[in-house]
Design a protein around this motif. Structure first.
Motif, PDB file in Angstrom:
ATOM      1  N   UNK A  54       0.834  -1.198   0.000  1.00  0.00           N
ATOM      2  CA  UNK A  54       0.000   0.000   0.000  1.00  0.00           C
ATOM      3  C   UNK A  54       0.867   1.245   0.000  1.00  0.00           C
ATOM      4  N   UNK A  55       1.838   1.282   0.897  1.00  0.00           N
ATOM      5  CA  UNK A  55       2.698   2.458   1.005  1.00  0.00           C
ATOM      6  C   UNK A  55       3.571   2.615  -0.240  1.00  0.00           C
ATOM      7  N   UNK A  56       4.131   1.520  -0.749  1.00  0.00           N
ATOM      8  CA  UNK A  56       4.941   1.593  -1.975  1.00  0.00           C
ATOM      9  C   UNK A  56       4.133   2.160  -3.131  1.00  0.00           C
ATOM     10  N   UNK A  57       2.912   1.697  -3.267  1.00  0.00           N
ATOM     11  CA  UNK A  57       2.071   2.188  -4.357  1.00  0.00           C
ATOM     12  C   UNK A  57       1.717   3.660  -4.167  1.00  0.00           C
ATOM     13  N   UNK A  58       1.436   4.033  -2.929  1.00  0.00           N
ATOM     14  CA  UNK A  58       1.122   5.434  -2.637  1.00  0.00           C
ATOM     15  C   UNK A  58       2.291   6.337  -3.009  1.00  0.00           C
ATOM     16  N   UNK A  59       3.497   5.881  -2.736  1.00  0.00           N
ATOM     17  CA  UNK A  59       4.691   6.674  -3.044  1.00  0.00           C
ATOM     18  C   UNK A  59       4.957   6.706  -4.543  1.00  0.00           C
ATOM     19  N   UNK A  60       5.009   5.531  -5.169  1.00  0.00           N
ATOM     20  CA  UNK A  60       5.406   5.469  -6.579  1.00  0.00           C
ATOM     21  C   UNK A  60       4.340   5.980  -7.538  1.00  0.00           C
ATOM     22  N   UNK A  61       3.073   5.690  -7.276  1.00  0.00           N
ATOM     23  CA  UNK A  61       2.018   6.071  -8.216  1.00  0.00           C
ATOM     24  C   UNK A  61       1.362   7.411  -7.909  1.00  0.00           C
ATOM     25  N   UNK A  62       1.463   7.863  -6.652  1.00  0.00           N
ATOM     26  CA  UNK A  62       0.737   9.067  -6.272  1.00  0.00           C
ATOM     27  C   UNK A  62       1.604  10.110  -5.569  1.00  0.00           C
ATOM     28  N   UNK A  63       2.885   9.855  -5.416  1.00  0.00           N
ATOM     29  CA  UNK A  63       3.794  10.828  -4.827  1.00  0.00           C
ATOM     30  C   UNK A  63       3.569  11.116  -3.355  1.00  0.00           C
ATOM     31  N   UNK A  64       2.953  10.177  -2.639  1.00  0.00           N
ATOM     32  CA  UNK A  64       2.707  10.394  -1.212  1.00  0.00           C
ATOM     33  C   UNK A  64       4.026  10.456  -0.445  1.00  0.00           C
ATOM     34  N   UNK A  65       4.048  11.336   0.542  1.00  0.00           N
ATOM     35  CA  UNK A  65       5.241  11.517   1.355  1.00  0.00           C
ATOM     36  C   UNK A  65       5.029  11.083   2.801  1.00  0.00           C
ATOM     37  N   UNK A  66       3.768  10.880   3.186  1.00  0.00           N
ATOM     38  CA  UNK A  66       3.423  10.561   4.564  1.00  0.00           C
ATOM     39  C   UNK A  66       2.335   9.498   4.561  1.00  0.00           C
ATOM     40  N   UNK A  67       2.387   8.600   5.548  1.00  0.00           N
ATOM     41  CA  UNK A  67       1.315   7.622   5.756  1.00  0.00           C
ATOM     42  C   UNK A  67       0.768   7.819   7.162  1.00  0.00           C
ATOM     43  N   UNK A  68      -0.547   7.946   7.261  1.00  0.00           N
ATOM     44  CA  UNK A  68      -1.212   8.114   8.547  1.00  0.00           C
ATOM     45  C   UNK A  68      -2.123   6.929   8.808  1.00  0.00           C
ATOM     46  N   UNK A  69      -2.287   6.604  10.085  1.00  0.00           N
ATOM     47  CA  UNK A  69      -3.250   5.580  10.495  1.00  0.00           C
ATOM     48  C   UNK A  69      -3.534   5.815  11.967  1.00  0.00           C
ATOM     49  N   UNK A  70      -4.539   5.149  12.475  1.00  0.00           N
ATOM     50  CA  UNK A  70      -4.763   5.214  13.912  1.00  0.00           C
ATOM     51  C   UNK A  70      -5.142   3.836  14.421  1.00  0.00           C
ATOM     52  N   UNK A  71      -4.861   3.623  15.709  1.00  0.00           N
ATOM     53  CA  UNK A  71      -5.084   2.333  16.362  1.00  0.00           C
ATOM     54  C   UNK A  71      -5.759   2.620  17.692  1.00  0.00           C
ATOM     55  N   UNK A  72      -6.773   1.850  18.021  1.00  0.00           N
ATOM     56  CA  UNK A  72      -7.416   2.017  19.325  1.00  0.00           C
ATOM     57  C   UNK A  72      -6.394   1.659  20.406  1.00  0.00           C
ATOM     58  N   UNK A  73      -6.328   2.447  21.462  1.00  0.00           N
ATOM     59  CA  UNK A  73      -5.229   2.357  22.418  1.00  0.00           C
ATOM     60  C   UNK A  73      -5.144   1.026  23.154  1.00  0.00           C
ATOM     61  N   UNK A  74      -6.226   0.310  23.315  1.00  0.00           N
ATOM     62  CA  UNK A  74      -6.142  -0.957  24.043  1.00  0.00           C
ATOM     63  C   UNK A  74      -5.735  -2.141  23.140  1.00  0.00           C
ATOM     64  N   UNK A  75      -5.495  -1.898  21.870  1.00  0.00           N
ATOM     65  CA  UNK A  75      -5.055  -2.970  20.970  1.00  0.00           C
ATOM     66  C   UNK A  75      -3.514  -3.014  20.948  1.00  0.00           C
TER      67      UNK A  75
END
Length: 108
Positions: A54-75
């Motif tokens: 996912x990140x490789x494609x975001x960078x190579x095909x769309x020029x993304x420089x940052x990846x964001x996500x969130x995780x529930x704290x008890x996981x």
């Protein structure tokens, strides 16, 4: 499933990059809403491979420089997966983001 994710992913990235008169007003980014692997297929590197693709494609095909996500704290398992296993940093914590008590949430 991968084709549907790929189509959604491409649409989501196109919306974040084409603002204004074609100018990029923000750093191009990818936001990962949900990443999951069935329990019977865990601990085989599949989630890391999916995340990398996912990140490789975001960078190579769309020029993304940052990846964001969130995780529930008890996981704790998910937090370890992203931070220790894949090099992500915890930037901030949102208090009451999910508004669900841990005992009312599905098992990670």
């Amino acid at each position: 499933a991968w084709g549907a994710l790929r189509r959604w992913f491409t649409k989501a990235l196109a919306k974040t990059q084409s603002k204004g008169g074609g100018e990029v007003l923000e750093t191009p980014y990818v936001y990962i809403l949900t990443l999951g692997v069935l329990p019977s297929h865990r601990r085989k590197g599949l989630a890391s491979e999916l995340l990398d693709r996912i990140v490789d494609r975001a960078v190579t095909e769309h020029g993304c420089e940052v990846a964001y996500l969130h995780v529930i704290t008890h996981d704790a398992g998910a937090l370890r997966f992203y931070t220790r296993g894949n090099g992500y940093d915890v930037l901030t914590q949102h208090v009451d983001f999910y508004r669900l008590p841990p005992e009312g949430c599905p098992e990670p």
